[in-house]
Design a protein around this motif. Structure first.
Motif, PDB file in Angstrom:
ATOM      1  N   ASN A  96     -15.646 -10.408  26.931  1.00  0.00           N
ATOM      2  CA  ASN A  96     -16.624  -9.776  26.025  1.00  0.00           C
ATOM      3  C   ASN A  96     -16.236  -8.321  25.716  1.00  0.00           C
ATOM      4  N   ASP A  97     -14.930  -8.091  25.618  1.00  0.00           N
ATOM      5  CA  ASP A  97     -14.409  -6.724  25.447  1.00  0.00           C
ATOM      6  C   ASP A  97     -14.459  -6.347  23.963  1.00  0.00           C
ATOM      7  N   ILE A  98     -15.679  -6.083  23.503  1.00  0.00           N
ATOM      8  CA  ILE A  98     -15.890  -5.813  22.080  1.00  0.00           C
ATOM      9  C   ILE A  98     -17.026  -4.803  21.922  1.00  0.00           C
ATOM     10  N   ILE A 207      -9.013  -8.322  18.884  1.00  0.00           N
ATOM     11  CA  ILE A 207      -9.079  -6.905  19.261  1.00  0.00           C
ATOM     12  C   ILE A 207      -8.218  -6.729  20.506  1.00  0.00           C
ATOM     13  N   VAL A 208      -7.301  -5.772  20.483  1.00  0.00           N
ATOM     14  CA  VAL A 208      -6.426  -5.537  21.642  1.00  0.00           C
ATOM     15  C   VAL A 208      -7.277  -5.278  22.885  1.00  0.00           C
ATOM     16  N   SER A 209      -7.081  -6.102  23.919  1.00  0.00           N
ATOM     17  CA  SER A 209      -7.865  -5.939  25.142  1.00  0.00           C
ATOM     18  C   SER A 209      -6.994  -5.504  26.324  1.00  0.00           C
ATOM     19  N   PHE A 210      -6.037  -6.353  26.745  1.00  0.00           N
ATOM     20  CA  PHE A 210      -5.217  -5.915  27.893  1.00  0.00           C
ATOM     21  C   PHE A 210      -3.844  -6.582  27.926  1.00  0.00           C
ATOM     22  N   ASN A 211      -2.943  -5.924  28.673  1.00  0.00           N
ATOM     23  CA  ASN A 211      -1.654  -6.516  29.009  1.00  0.00           C
ATOM     24  C   ASN A 211      -1.566  -6.546  30.531  1.00  0.00           C
ATOM     25  N   ASN A 212      -0.388  -6.611  31.063  1.00  0.00           N
ATOM     26  CA  ASN A 212      -0.256  -6.750  32.511  1.00  0.00           C
ATOM     27  C   ASN A 212      -0.104  -5.391  33.166  1.00  0.00           C
ATOM     28  N   GLY A 213      -1.188  -4.864  33.727  1.00  0.00           N
ATOM     29  CA  GLY A 213      -1.123  -3.548  34.355  1.00  0.00           C
ATOM     30  C   GLY A 213      -0.657  -2.521  33.352  1.00  0.00           C
ATOM     31  N   LYS A 214       0.217  -1.643  33.755  1.00  0.00           N
ATOM     32  CA  LYS A 214       0.717  -0.638  32.815  1.00  0.00           C
ATOM     33  C   LYS A 214       2.106  -1.004  32.336  1.00  0.00           C
ATOM     34  N   TYR A 225      -6.127 -10.598  23.605  1.00  0.00           N
ATOM     35  CA  TYR A 225      -7.007 -10.025  22.579  1.00  0.00           C
ATOM     36  C   TYR A 225      -8.368 -10.702  22.633  1.00  0.00           C
ATOM     37  N   THR A 226      -9.433  -9.950  22.356  1.00  0.00           N
ATOM     38  CA  THR A 226     -10.761 -10.546  22.184  1.00  0.00           C
ATOM     39  C   THR A 226     -10.761 -11.358  20.889  1.00  0.00           C
TER      40      THR A 226
END
Length: 244
Positions: A96-98, A207-214, A225-226
């Motif tokens: 729900n990263d929106i 929507i860009v949400s996350f990748n793997n750590g940094k 992506y959301t």
């Protein structure tokens, strides 16, 4: 540590190229008082869509109408009047990263100004595997890098969701799209969070949400992506009421 730092401080574009001036007129730089913290995109004359985790940086302003943040003039800076985070959002990994950002004033849209909202899906969409979409942002261009002044854009292939879940060992939330970052040297990095995944040039689907750590050095795991199409009733309700 902000959850987004573990996910993507913004994330940033890897192996991209500088965006053409006349392209992507919907792109927004979401900023705190002094710097870019996340991407976002204009979806109506007074709302910008971004990732909920971008609120970790306490954004205050949105810059519209320039790809080069060094050239942002006062007329391009809009204050954030209200932040509408999805009510079920807890953290990046739970989904729900929106978030919708209501601007303090309407964006004046006419042909002479380089600002134009982007269309959203009107129904649930199933993207075909390997379909090429694009993602853009001001994020870092390498792991641990700084955010950049000139917006970068890169093509990324859609990755089958079941395959994506397997690669992530089922540690990704529901209602997401996977694209890029896996067996491709192209993807997102810190500072790109909140930016749009655009397919068919005209529609923001993710929507860009996350990748793997940094880690932004690929191949690794797919970028996540959301999926905007899964949140349409919530988005439409806020856009029509103009509040949350």
């Amino acid at each position: 540590r902000h959850p987004q730092e573990e996910a993507l401080l913004g994330p940033e574009i890897i192996k991209g190229k500088k965006a053409k001036k006349s392209s992507m007129l919907y792109m927004a730089s979401v900023q705190d008082t002094i710097r870019h913290v996340c991407g976002g995109f204009l979806v109506s004359e007074d709302f910008v869509l971004t990732a909920a985790h971008c609120d970790d940086w306490k954004p205050r302003n949105v810059v519209l109408g320039t790809h080069n943040l060094k050239k942002a003039e006062k007329t391009m800076i809009y204050q954030i009047k209200k932040k509408c985070k999805h009510p079920s959002y807890k953290n990046v990994k739970s989904g729900n990263d929106i978030m919708l950002l209501k601007l303090s004033e309407k964006v004046y849209l006419d042909k002479k100004r380089p600002i134009k909202p982007i269309q959203l899906p009107t129904q649930q969409i199933n993207l075909k595997e390997n379909k090429t979409c694009t993602v853009a942002g001001w994020g870092a261009t390498k792991s641990g890098g700084e955010t950049v002044d000139s917006m970068q854009v890169v093509d990324v292939p859609i990755i089958n969701l079941e395959k994506c879940k397997r690669i992530w060992q089922n540690s990704i939330p529901d209602n997401v799209i996977c694209a890029g970052g896996y067996y491709k040297n192209k993807g997102i990095c810190q500072g790109d969070s909140g930016g749009p995944l655009v397919c068919d040039k005209k529609m923001a689907v993710g929507i860009v949400s996350f990748n793997n750590g940094k880690k932004c050095d690929y191949p690794d795991v797919p970028n996540v992506y959301t999926d905007i199409s899964k949140f349409l009733p919530w988005i439409k309700d806020i856009l029509s009421k103009k509040t949350c």
